[in-house]
Design a protein around this motif. Structure first.
Motif, short mmCIF file in Angstrom:
data_model
loop_
_atom_site.label_atom_id
_atom_site.label_comp_id
_atom_site.label_asym_id
_atom_site.label_seq_id
_atom_site.Cartn_x
_atom_site.Cartn_y
_atom_site.Cartn_z
N ARG B 354 0.83 -1.20 0.00
CA ARG B 354 0.00 0.00 0.00
C ARG B 354 0.86 1.24 0.00
N GLY B 355 1.99 1.15 0.69
CA GLY B 355 2.88 2.30 0.79
C GLY B 355 3.25 2.83 -0.58
N ALA B 356 3.39 1.90 -1.54
CA ALA B 356 3.75 2.34 -2.88
C ALA B 356 2.73 3.34 -3.39
N ALA B 357 1.47 3.05 -3.10
CA ALA B 357 0.41 3.93 -3.59
C ALA B 357 0.35 5.22 -2.78
N GLU B 361 1.34 10.87 -1.24
CA GLU B 361 0.68 11.55 -0.11
C GLU B 361 1.71 11.88 0.97
N VAL B 362 2.55 10.90 1.26
CA VAL B 362 3.53 11.11 2.33
C VAL B 362 4.54 12.18 1.93
N ARG B 363 4.97 12.12 0.67
CA ARG B 363 5.92 13.14 0.20
C ARG B 363 5.33 14.52 0.35
N ILE B 364 4.06 14.67 -0.03
CA ILE B 364 3.42 15.98 0.05
C ILE B 364 3.36 16.45 1.49
N ARG B 374 6.37 12.91 12.94
CA ARG B 374 4.92 13.14 12.93
C ARG B 374 4.24 12.21 11.94
N VAL B 375 4.85 12.06 10.75
CA VAL B 375 4.24 11.21 9.72
C VAL B 375 4.28 9.75 10.15
N VAL B 376 5.43 9.34 10.72
CA VAL B 376 5.53 7.96 11.19
C VAL B 376 4.44 7.71 12.23
N ARG B 377 4.26 8.72 13.10
CA ARG B 377 3.26 8.53 14.15
C ARG B 377 1.88 8.37 13.54
N GLN B 378 1.63 9.17 12.51
CA GLN B 378 0.31 9.08 11.90
C GLN B 378 0.11 7.73 11.22
N LEU B 379 1.15 7.27 10.50
CA LEU B 379 1.04 5.97 9.83
C LEU B 379 0.90 4.85 10.85
N PHE B 380 1.65 4.98 11.94
CA PHE B 380 1.60 3.94 12.95
C PHE B 380 0.24 3.92 13.65
N ALA B 443 6.12 2.03 8.09
CA ALA B 443 6.01 3.48 8.33
C ALA B 443 7.39 4.13 8.19
N LEU B 444 8.40 3.49 8.73
CA LEU B 444 9.76 4.03 8.64
C LEU B 444 10.24 4.05 7.19
N ARG B 445 9.95 2.93 6.53
CA ARG B 445 10.34 2.81 5.12
C ARG B 445 9.74 3.93 4.28
N LEU B 446 8.47 4.12 4.49
CA LEU B 446 7.71 5.04 3.65
C LEU B 446 8.21 6.47 3.83
N THR B 447 8.68 6.79 5.01
CA THR B 447 9.08 8.15 5.28
C THR B 447 10.57 8.36 5.08
#
Lengths: 108, 822
Positions: B354-357, B361-364, B374-380, B443-447
């Motif tokens: 899913r992260g691929a998709a 969003e995360v980049r933005i 903050r982003v990791v926290r949100q994903l987690f 989450a870590l990977r994605l960010t």
């Protein structure tokens, strides 16, 4: 006169000291500090209100709504007994540190 | 005080914020008048800064994260449902195991379980799991550490009401305080009362377990006050007891000799009572052991024969795990955790996919100034939400599973699967562990903003394949061992054997009298038409086993039999001769013993060190001792009079042994009315043992199937992810003339290494567990290429099926469309 940033950590002490003369609202506190320091020290609003909130939380000041000279509702802050104690503490601490710094500056 | 104010701020947040807004607005106005146009800064930002002092910002953020997470999950229901399903299976299996363990450890309802201890006799030289009744009385009267002492003796008796024919029923003789201390309540009537029911000359009463009462008395409250006959002795039914897992009649321990005529249990110093005690408040088990040690020493002066030197009563808290079961529990826990591992790695893979998709969003978000944390926290938080939903479903699932297990594995009243704080805590802990293990890495990977191909995926995939393979391979091994069990010939003719256990020692028979009784019984039984042979043996096959360890370090199983034994069981004599009547100091050994002890030599005439006897014969190795051990080292010695009170009669009949049960009972009671013989057929025991193995294979097989299904879901997700991530590349390849299969190979190639590593890891894991189980399970071979091969083949087949749809998608990628993609 160039504006000088406050030494970190001294804002609370200054506010407490100013309030020692009687209740005051936020804007007046900022003005008073500026006046007394002959425009050397300016208190940014961005740091004044967080500081006041912290002091409220600690119980050093109390806030109450009153009416200003211009017949506007304003919130003024009043020193509490705990606040007075804190002021003494901070002044003593500050003097202590100040003397130490002065000593270092003279020696070196 | 400060925290009180903080809470007050939290509760009045709205109003306080408005006040601050007003205050700042005024400040700005004043400033505007005095020094026109000076910037006050972003008002909102300033307010936020001030508010942060209150210390509740985290709550705001949490709320934001939660609502955002919920929105994200709601927007992709397919993913959410899959994830929750996968999780609820993984967490549910683990949770069920934990709950089973919890109920085993602490059956619900026991008051203050921490002060309840199980007492066993221990000394530096040995131990005894039961305590003799006079000893129990002694400690009950003297030991100050114990508030109360409870005793229990389990046995069976023929039960029936005055008119009805008897049926064999479990009877538990207990001290009157047993029920209250064990937290059992009466459904109707009363429990036992120490004052009345244990007084000399008290009226004999019995309590029925609810299960038994419902089955045999149809749940009729009128049963209370009526008479039940145990072994023909009338007892008044005083109450119905709610006793989970127990399906029996309860009788005061002091009435045991009344029910079992001739019993010397109450005066016998050689043991037989299971003992529990309630420690006095503040007394530790260790302190009680000190006290019982001193008491035992004083008792030993009076009765040196009955008390071991240095003896004490070992007080083990009743809610502590038994160490002997610890190994089995560890293996069960491993198997169950494997399912959780599969579920978590699976979900990790899905989240990565899913992260691929969501990369955009995360980049933005991060470009707009959100910190990585903050982003990791949100994903987690999303993962936590999934885990909570999964845990909730798992809780429901495990309740259902527990109910199923109870009805399947025990015929008695099921333990109500109730949810207490321990279960709730276990659910939350497992859910949290799951969330951390599947959610954090993606989450870590994605960010991270690093190139995509990650180690996380390789690790997840390897673990998942390994864990599912362990389960599959192990179930393969178990199925194979089951096949072997069925195909195994115990080496003697067990199908037509009945065992008559008259229970002579319970009724006070001594050596010579018992031997005479058994001889007479044998004559009577042989007179029954259809009976072919009968033999008196000390230990009936597949019952208790007596074994000694020889100097060579191997265990030998010993039995004492008469001269008819070999003929009756049809154990083939290979060399030498059978016992002669009245012969002493002789031994017949199995071929395996001869091979071990005297390889290449003639065993006849050799002296057997263990058990002492000269070898006069060698028989085919036969499983007359223990069904589960292959190739038992067995030795038979002549039956002596001293063995007779505990001995049984083994009978070979024409036709089904079950048809003779009534006649055998009658024959045994015809000689002595008081006896309550136990008659059973060997093949029923055999079938039971097979049933156990079958259930074990089924359970592990079930776990393996679950794991494989979960793995299939994860794999379908992973292939889909790879295809969607590489659509452009596939398009280019296709445009350059690659064929469909080449593309599929390219997509699957990166998975080959982790999968292969997973297979290898799985094999090692399965072999390790199998070698740990090897001694316990009949016919389990650690190295069984067929089981491993089948597991790998099955797993590959399921993987191929799972990867099929995404792979097809890859083959059908339209080059021109793909290049326009993104």
């Amino acid at each position: 006169m160039p504006k000088t940033e406050l030494v970190p950590g001294t804002l609370v002490m200054l506010i407490l000291r100013v309030l020692g003369q009687g209740p005051m609202h936020g804007y007046a506190i900022a003005q008073r500090i500026r006046q007394l320091s002959s425009d050397v020290l300016t208190v940014e609003e961005g740091s004044l209100y967080p500081a006041l909130q912290k002091m409220l939380l600690k119980g050093w000041v109390k806030a109450e709504w009153g009416v200003s000279d211009t017949r506007r509702q304003v919130r003024s802050y009043r020193l509490t007994a705990a606040g007075r104690k804190q002021l003494e503490l901070e002044v003593a601490e500050y003097g202590h540190v100040n003397r130490a710094i002065q000593a270092v500056l003279k020696m070196a | 005080m400060e925290w009180l104010r903080r809470i007050w701020y939290l509760l009045n947040r709205r109003r306080l914020e408005r006040e601050m807004e007003r205050e700042m607005a005024w400040h700005r106005e004043m400033m505007g008048e005095m020094m026109c146009g000076r910037r006050f800064g972003s008002e909102l930002r300033l307010r936020e800064d001030a508010r942060e002092v209150w210390g509740w910002t985290w709550l705001d953020r949490l709320w934001q994260d939660l609502s955002c997470g919920a929105r994200v999950l709601r927007k992709s229901p397919g993913f959410t449902v899959t994830a929750v399903l996968v999780l609820s299976v993984g967490i549910g299996v683990t949770l069920t195991a934990v709950r089973v363990l919890l109920t085993e450890l602490r059956p619900p309802g026991i008051p203050n379980p921490e002060t309840l201890v199980h007492l066993t006799r221990r000394s530096p030289a040995g131990h005894d799991t039961t305590v003799a009744y006079p000893m129990l009385e002694f400690y009950r009267a003297r030991a100050k550490s114990f508030q109360s002492v409870m005793g229990r003796v389990d046995s069976t008796a023929m039960a029936g009401d005055a008119a009805e024919a008897s049926a064999q029923t479990g009877v538990s003789f207990v001290t009157a305080n047993y029920f209250l201390e064990m937290g059992m309540r009466a459904a109707y009537g009363r429990l036992l009362d120490p004052a009345t029911d244990e007084a000399p000359g008290a009226e004999p009463v019995a309590l029925l377990s609810r299960q038994l009462w419902e089955r045999r008395w149809g749940g009729d409250p009128a049963a209370i006050g009526s008479t039940i006959r145990l072994n023909g002795k009338p007892l008044r039914i005083a109450g119905i007891v709610i006793s989970p897992r127990e399906n029996n009649v309860w009788v005061p321990l002091v009435k045991q000799p009344y029910v079992v005529e001739g019993s010397t249990l109450l005066s016998d110093w050689s043991g037989g009572v299971q003992a529990h005690a309630r420690l006095r408040p503040g007394v530790s088990p260790q302190a009680s052991e000190q006290e019982t040690k001193a008491l035992a020493a004083s008792l030993r002066e009076e009765r040196p024969k009955d008390i071991m030197p240095g003896e004490w009563l070992d007080a083990k808290p009743a809610d502590r795990l038994d160490f002997e079961n610890a190994a089995a529990a560890a293996i069960a826990a491993t198997l169950v955790l494997l399912v959780l591992v599969v579920a978590c790695t699976n979900l990790g893979i899905l989240l990565l996919a899913r992260g691929a998709a969501r990369e955009r969003e995360v980049r933005i978000r991060m470009a707009l100034g959100a910190g990585r944390r903050r982003v990791v926290r949100q994903l987690f938080t999303e993962s936590l939400l999934l885990a909570s939903l999964g845990s909730l479903c798992a809780l429901l699932l495990s309740s259902t599973a527990m109910h199923m297990l109870e009805t399947r594995f025990s015929r008695a009243e099921p333990v109500p699967a109730h949810v207490d704080w321990r279960v709730a805590a276990a659910t939350m802990t497992i859910g949290l562990i799951a969330a951390v293990s599947f959610g954090l890495a993606p989450a870590l990977r994605l960010t991270s903003g690093a190139p995509r191909a990650g180690r996380a995926r390789t690790v997840f995939l390897t673990l998942q394949v390994a864990a599912s393979c362990v389960l599959l391979m192990l179930s393969g091994l178990l199925v194979r061992s089951f096949e072997r069990l069925i195909a195994t010939d115990p080496g003697f003719d067990y199908r037509r054997i009945a065992v008559i256990q008259p229970g002579l020692s319970d009724h006070g028979y001594r050596d010579a009298a018992a031997l005479t009784y058994l001889r007479n019984l044998r004559e009577r039984v042989l007179a029954i038409p259809g009976v072919e042979r009968a033999s008196v043996v000390w230990l009936a096959p597949w019952g208790n086993v007596y074994s000694q360890t020889s100097r060579g370090g191997y265990r030998m199983s010993l039995n004492h039999v008469d001269a008819e034994f070999l003929e009756t069981l049809r154990v083939r004599l290979v060399r030498g001769r059978n016992f002669e009547p009245g012969e002493r100091d002789a031994a017949i050994v199995s071929e395996s013993v001869a091979r071990w002890q005297w390889p290449g030599e003639d065993p006849l005439g050799k002296r057997l060190k263990v058990g002492n006897g000269t070898v006069i014969g060698v028989v085919r190795s036969a499983g007359t001792f223990n069904l589960r051990t292959e190739d038992t080292l067995g030795a038979y010695f002549p039956l002596a009079a001293g063995d007779a009170p505990g001995s049984s009669l083994v009978v070979r009949v024409a036709g089904r042994p079950e048809d003779y049960v009534g006649r055998f009972r009658a024959a045994a009671r015809g000689l002595d009315e008081r006896l309550q013989p136990n008659v059973h057929s060997l093949h029923s025991q055999y079938d039971e043992a097979i049933g156990d193995s079958l259930r074990l294979a089924e359970t592990v097989g079930g776990l393996g199937t679950l794991a494989t299904l979960l793995a299939a879901i994860g794999l379908a997700g992973l292939t889909g992810y790879t295809v969607s991530q590489r659509t452009r590349e596939i398009g280019v390849r296709m445009a350059l003339g690659a064929r469909g299969m080449q593309v599929v190979r390219a997509v699957l190639a990166p998975m080959a290494r982790p999968v292969a590593m997973g297979f290898a890891g799985g094999m090692l894991g399965a072999a390790a567990i199998a070698s740990a189980l090897h001694k316990e399970i009949f016919g389990l071979r650690v190295l069984d290429p067929l089981a491993y091969g089948l597991a790998v083949a099955l797993f590959l087949a399921v993987m191929a099926l799972a990867a099929w749809a995404p792979a097809r998608r890859a083959m059908r990628v339209n080059p021109s469309e793909a290049l326009r993609h993104e």
